[in-house]
Enzyme design. Structure first.
Site, short mmCIF file in Angstrom:
data_model
loop_
_atom_site.label_atom_id
_atom_site.label_comp_id
_atom_site.label_asym_id
_atom_site.label_seq_id
_atom_site.Cartn_x
_atom_site.Cartn_y
_atom_site.Cartn_z
CE1 TYR A 278 43.58 42.50 37.32
CE2 TYR A 278 41.19 42.43 37.34
CZ TYR A 278 42.40 41.78 37.31
OH TYR A 278 42.44 40.40 37.26
CE LYS B 253 40.40 37.55 36.58
NZ LYS B 253 40.71 36.14 36.23
#
Length: 253
Positions: free
Chosen positions: A153, A160
Site C-alpha cells: 500500500y 491516508k
C-alpha cells in the site's frame, strides 16, 4: 466521487463505496451532484446516474486545481441553495509507488499522492462549508494503513494518515458552524482501484483470517449501507474515524 490512476483513468463504477453511498442517498430522496474529473470520464459517470432522472447534477471537479474545485462547488451551491453533505472518495498514486519497497518512493510520487488523496479534502471543505448554512457533514474514505504497515500500500498509507489528521483538524475548524467531518475506514473491498495494489490479495486473505467475524466486508448492499450511516450519524459525532472492517482493527495479532 472520483478515483483515478495515472496509467488508466478509473471510471466511476458501481463497485465503489462512493457509488454505493450515492445510490443509497438517492434512494433516500437526496438531491445529488456527482463529480467527474474531466471530459474523458464524464460519459461513464453520466451513464451511472442516467436512471435517476434530470434532478441529478453531474459536474466537473478536478481536485488538483483549486479554482476548479471552487467553481464546481459554487455551481452546486447556486443550484441547490445549500449543501448538506459532501462525500470525499478520492485516491491517487503512481502505480509504481504501490508495490516494492516504500523506501524507493520518489519525491514527485509522494507529493502527488499526498496532494490528491489528502490535501484535496481541505479546499473541498473550505468552499463547501460556506454553503452549509444549516450545518452539514463531510465524509472521507480512509483505510487502516494510515495506522499500520500494509506492504504494497506504501505511499497511500502515508496519504491516508495525512487525510485522517486533516479530518480531525477540519472537524475542529468547522465545529462552531455545526459542520461535522468524519471518515470511514473500510476493510479490503474488491474495486477497480484495489487491483493496482500489489499485495491486495494478501491483505484480503489475512483480514478474513484474523478479523473477529472471520470474513471480509463484501460488495453486498448491507455493509455498504453501514458505510453510509456515518453521513447521518448522531449530530454530536465529529472528527471520528469509523471502522467498517468486520472488527479487524481491534485485534492485536
Amino acid at each position: 466521487l472520483e478515483r483515478k490512476d495515472r496509467h488508466r483513468v478509473r471510471h466511476a463504477n458501481h463497485r465503489s463505496i462512493a457509488w454505493a453511498i450515492a445510490h443509497i442517498l438517492h434512494q433516500a430522496g437526496a438531491e445529488l451532484a456527482v463529480a467527474y474529473q474531466n471530459e474523458r470520464v464524464r460519459g461513464g459517470v453520466e451513464k451511472l446516474v442516467a436512471d435517476w432522472g434530470g434532478d441529478t447534477q453531474t459536474i466537473e471537479c478536478d481536485v488538483s486545481d483549486d479554482a476548479n474545485v471552487e467553481a464546481a462547488i459554487q455551481q452546486v451551491g447556486d443550484r441547490f441553495g445549500k449543501i448538506d453533505l459532501v462525500v470525499h472518495s478520492i485516491a491517487f498514486a503512481d502505480r509504481e509507488d504501490l508495490g516494492g519497497a516504500y523506501i524507493k518512493t520518489g519525491r514527485e510520487g509522494f507529493r502527488t499522492a499526498l496532494d490528491v488523496s489528502a490535501y484535496s479534502l481541505i479546499p473541498i471543505a473550505r468552499y463547501a462549508s460556506d454553503y452549509m448554512t444549516e450545518g452539514g457533514s463531510i465524509l472521507a474514505m480512509t483505510f487502516q494503513a494510515a495506522e499500520r504497515v500494509f506492504p504494497g500500500y506504501n505511499v497511500m498509507g502515508t496519504a491516508k494518515a495525512a487525510l485522517e489528521n486533516a479530518v480531525k483538524q477540519l472537524a475542529s475548524d468547522l465545529g462552531e458552524q455545526n459542520v461535522r467531518v468524519n471518515a470511514i475506514s473500510a476493510g479490503p473491498l474488491d474495486t477497480l482501484s484495489s487491483r493496482v495494489i500489489s499485495k491486495y490479495r494478501d491483505m484480503k486473505r489475512v483480514h478474513a483470517e484474523r478479523s473477529p467475524m472471520k470474513r471480509n466486508i463484501t460488495s453486498e448492499r448491507s455493509p455498504r449501507r453501514r458505510c453510509s450511516c456515518a453521513a447521518t450519524c448522531p449530530s454530536g459525532v465529529t472528527g471520528e474515524i469509523v471502522h467498517v472492517d468486520t472488527g479487524y482493527n481491534i485485534m492485536g495479532i
